[in-house]
Design an enzyme around this catalytic site. Structure first.
Site, PDB file in Angstrom:
ATOM      1  N   CYS A 111      38.505  31.480  24.126  1.00  0.00           N
ATOM      2  CA  CYS A 111      37.840  31.151  25.388  1.00  0.00           C
ATOM      3  C   CYS A 111      36.378  31.540  25.219  1.00  0.00           C
ATOM      4  O   CYS A 111      36.075  32.687  24.896  1.00  0.00           O
ATOM      5  CB  CYS A 111      38.479  31.934  26.528  1.00  0.00           C
ATOM      6  SG  CYS A 111      37.497  31.947  28.035  1.00  0.00           S
ATOM      7  N   ASP A 151      29.715  46.237  49.633  1.00  0.00           N
ATOM      8  CA  ASP A 151      30.072  45.319  48.533  1.00  0.00           C
ATOM      9  C   ASP A 151      31.488  44.805  48.785  1.00  0.00           C
ATOM     10  O   ASP A 151      32.419  45.144  48.067  1.00  0.00           O
ATOM     11  CB  ASP A 151      29.984  46.075  47.193  1.00  0.00           C
ATOM     12  CG  ASP A 151      30.300  45.186  45.993  1.00  0.00           C
ATOM     13  OD1 ASP A 151      30.415  43.959  46.171  1.00  0.00           O
ATOM     14  OD2 ASP A 151      30.421  45.729  44.877  1.00  0.00           O
ATOM     15  N   CYS A 204      29.892  38.627  46.763  1.00  0.00           N
ATOM     16  CA  CYS A 204      30.398  37.673  45.771  1.00  0.00           C
ATOM     17  C   CYS A 204      30.711  36.335  46.437  1.00  0.00           C
ATOM     18  O   CYS A 204      31.319  35.469  45.827  1.00  0.00           O
ATOM     19  CB  CYS A 204      31.626  38.239  45.057  1.00  0.00           C
ATOM     20  SG  CYS A 204      32.945  38.711  46.182  1.00  0.00           S
TER      21      CYS A 204
HETATM   22  N1  SAH Z   1      31.636  48.263  44.556  1.00  0.00           N
HETATM   23  C1  SAH Z   1      32.727  48.194  43.618  1.00  0.00           C
HETATM   24  C2  SAH Z   1      33.919  47.358  44.098  1.00  0.00           C
HETATM   25  C3  SAH Z   1      33.635  46.032  44.739  1.00  0.00           C
HETATM   26  S1  SAH Z   1      35.034  44.987  44.942  1.00  0.00           S
HETATM   27  C4  SAH Z   1      32.239  47.716  42.265  1.00  0.00           C
HETATM   28  O1  SAH Z   1      31.157  47.155  42.149  1.00  0.00           O
HETATM   29  O2  SAH Z   1      32.946  47.925  41.276  1.00  0.00           O
HETATM   30  C5  SAH Z   1      35.490  45.227  46.614  1.00  0.00           C
HETATM   31  C6  SAH Z   1      36.325  46.458  46.854  1.00  0.00           C
HETATM   32  O3  SAH Z   1      36.629  46.518  48.251  1.00  0.00           O
HETATM   33  C7  SAH Z   1      37.657  46.498  46.127  1.00  0.00           C
HETATM   34  O4  SAH Z   1      37.719  47.691  45.402  1.00  0.00           O
HETATM   35  C8  SAH Z   1      38.699  46.470  47.273  1.00  0.00           C
HETATM   36  O5  SAH Z   1      39.847  47.248  46.990  1.00  0.00           O
HETATM   37  C9  SAH Z   1      37.931  47.065  48.417  1.00  0.00           C
HETATM   38  N2  SAH Z   1      38.345  46.706  49.797  1.00  0.00           N
HETATM   39  C10 SAH Z   1      38.884  45.555  50.238  1.00  0.00           C
HETATM   40  N3  SAH Z   1      39.023  45.582  51.572  1.00  0.00           N
HETATM   41  C11 SAH Z   1      38.559  46.790  52.001  1.00  0.00           C
HETATM   42  C12 SAH Z   1      38.410  47.405  53.301  1.00  0.00           C
HETATM   43  N4  SAH Z   1      38.777  46.772  54.394  1.00  0.00           N
HETATM   44  N5  SAH Z   1      37.872  48.635  53.343  1.00  0.00           N
HETATM   45  C13 SAH Z   1      37.470  49.272  52.222  1.00  0.00           C
HETATM   46  N6  SAH Z   1      37.589  48.741  50.983  1.00  0.00           N
HETATM   47  C14 SAH Z   1      38.122  47.514  50.865  1.00  0.00           C
END
Ligand code: SAH
Length: 459
Positions: A167, A389, A416
């Protein structure tokens, strides 16, 4: 629109001009204002199409002949591009892809976010020097074909697995390991999971590669908890690949297309592999979320840090913090960082990662951001800067309302999904905030996925 007013009919041939691209990479033409989606066409192109399907408010067409090509069109380098569906933009030059992503962000900020575009600077997309071999994680489904194991990808819109050796967006090392595992499992007569019969053993193999540390992890995702020829298979794999530091088995006994099951066991070596982004080291376990493009992750986090404008005196909240990646970046420049994340294991990892780096000014809490942060606010806690995020669906409105009440000087929004970013920026703007800059960062070259960071300030 009534049937009679719909300007196209099934099986009709039409000549169209492609005006736009959908978020999944199809071209959009308008026939008397009626949108028609056509795969494999690009903005600026003229094409002859055949109408395949007509719905109430839109139709699907198939490309018959390109009459005028976009200057961005190229021959897709990958030989299985048309079958796979993992990438959607390989037929667009890389420069063209970066322009398309910036336009996608600008369009939704205007259309969904209703932002005054004179006040927002949307920068040119930050791309990669070499936008190939970037993925640090491969997750490959296995199947059996005429008695032999195959491993590759699901053919577009089907459950058929097509065998694949390489890939082009994947770290070559990950592909080598998958190929070897496939060969070794063939040699030992290992069976693959059969979806229809819910029989067979090996469902997926996941390989992770620490781009900075060069450490690797293999995860076997299997239907049952046994492991035929375990010692011999592990010996062969570790003998061939000294970079492998961890082998894990995850058991998923369910009839489902969710990849992972609930049971995870380390069967050889360490529970974690290590990797670093900038100066910070991370321990990554089999189930942790970790960004898949390490080079661009650094670019993204640096931008988030720049937008946070920290002097060392600030109290910062990092909502949706995962394993604490952004939090630990921020902690180097802030007085105190509070991370919130819904997955308890990720918070365990975040705490361990803080310790691993000797960072003492970061604290982490498990829970929904929209629950925990309003609670903190009620208890009288305030933040100077809030970083969010969220996953693709964006922030919960109650979290945005709490941010508006808490009045941090700055909000940094890492997104994203440009559409939900735009929706949420609109809410923040109505609550007294101003979006000043948005930086698209190409985390996923050759795909339609588009990441962006926004800097939002209190008016
Ligand atoms: N900032 C981190 C992760 C981003 S991904 C990085 O850059 O690596 C988004 C994250 O949000 C995931 O880890 C997911 O488990 C979490 N998430 C999803 N819904 C959520 C909520 N309602 N409250 C808190 N975290 C949440």
């Amino acid at each position: 629109m009534t049937r009679a007013e719909v300007p196209v009919q099934k099986n009709e041939y039409r000549e169209v001009f492609i005006e736009d691209l959908t978020h999944d990479g199809a071209g959009v033409a308008k026939i008397d204002g009626f949108p028609v989606f056509v795969q494999n066409t690009l903005p600026g192109e003229k094409a002859e199409i055949k109408i395949l399907k007509v719905k109430k408010g839109y139709a699907f067409g198939k490309l018959v002949k390109l009459q005028e090509e976009s200057k961005d069109r190229i021959q897709a380098p990958c030989p299985i591009y048309s079958q796979c569906g993992g990438c959607q933009l390989q037929h667009v030059s890389y420069e063209g892809q970066l322009r398309l992503k910036r336009k996608q962000v600008t369009d939704v900020l205007q259309r969904i976010g209703k932002l005054d575009m004179d006040k927002v600077k949307v920068h040119r997309t930050l791309g990669m020097q070499d936008p190939w071999n970037y993925r640090n994680k491969a997750q490959v489904p296995f199947a059996e074909r005429e008695g032999g194991l195959v491993a590759g990808f699901y053919q577009q819109r089907s459950h058929e697995i097509i065998d694949m050796d390489r890939c082009l967006i994947q770290q070559a090392e990950n592909d080598h390991v998958v190929q070897s595992v496939k060969g070794i499992c063939r040699q030992y007569g290992i069976s693959a999971y059969q979806e229809e019969k819910h029989k067979g053993w090996l469902r997926h193999v996941m390989v992770r590669y620490g781009a900075a540390s060069k450490e690797m992890m293999i995860v076997f995702i299997t239907r049952t908890g046994d492991f035929p020829h375990k010692a011999a298979i592990i010996d062969e794999i570790t003998g061939r690949f000294p970079k492998i530091k961890s082998i894990v088995q995850n058991v998923n006994p369910k009839r489902t297309n969710v990849i992972f099951g609930n049971e995870t066991n380390v069967i050889w070596g360490e529970e974690y592999i290590y990797d670093s982004i900038g100066d910070i080291q991370f321990a990554i376990s089999a189930r942790s979320f970790y960004q898949v493009n390490p080079e661009q992750t650094k670019v993204l986090y640096d931008k988030a840090l720049e937008y946070a404008q920290l002097s060392g005196e600030e109290s910062v909240i990092d909502a949706y913090c995962g394993i604490g990646t952004i939090s630990l970046f921020l902690a180097q420049k802030a007085k105190k960082v509070f991370g919130v994340e819904i997955v308890p294991e990720a918070i365990e990892d975040a705490k361990r990662n803080a310790e691993l780096n000797g960072i003492r000014n970061a604290a982490f809490a498990v829970g929904e951001a929209e629950q925990v942060i309003p609670q903190w606010y009620k208890e009288g806690n305030r933040a100077d800067v809030i970083v969010v995020d969220p996953p693709r669906k964006g922030c919960d409105e109650s979290l945005l309302n709490t941010i508006i009440d808490m009045k941090p000087k700055r909000v940094v929004y890492v997104s994203c999904n440009p559409a939900t970013l735009a929706r949420d920026l609109n809410i923040l703007e109505q609550g007294g905030y101003q979006t000043v800059e948005v930086q698209p960062v190409d985390m996923f070259p050759h795909t339609m996925h588009c990441e962006a960071v926004a800097k939002i300030v209190l008016k």
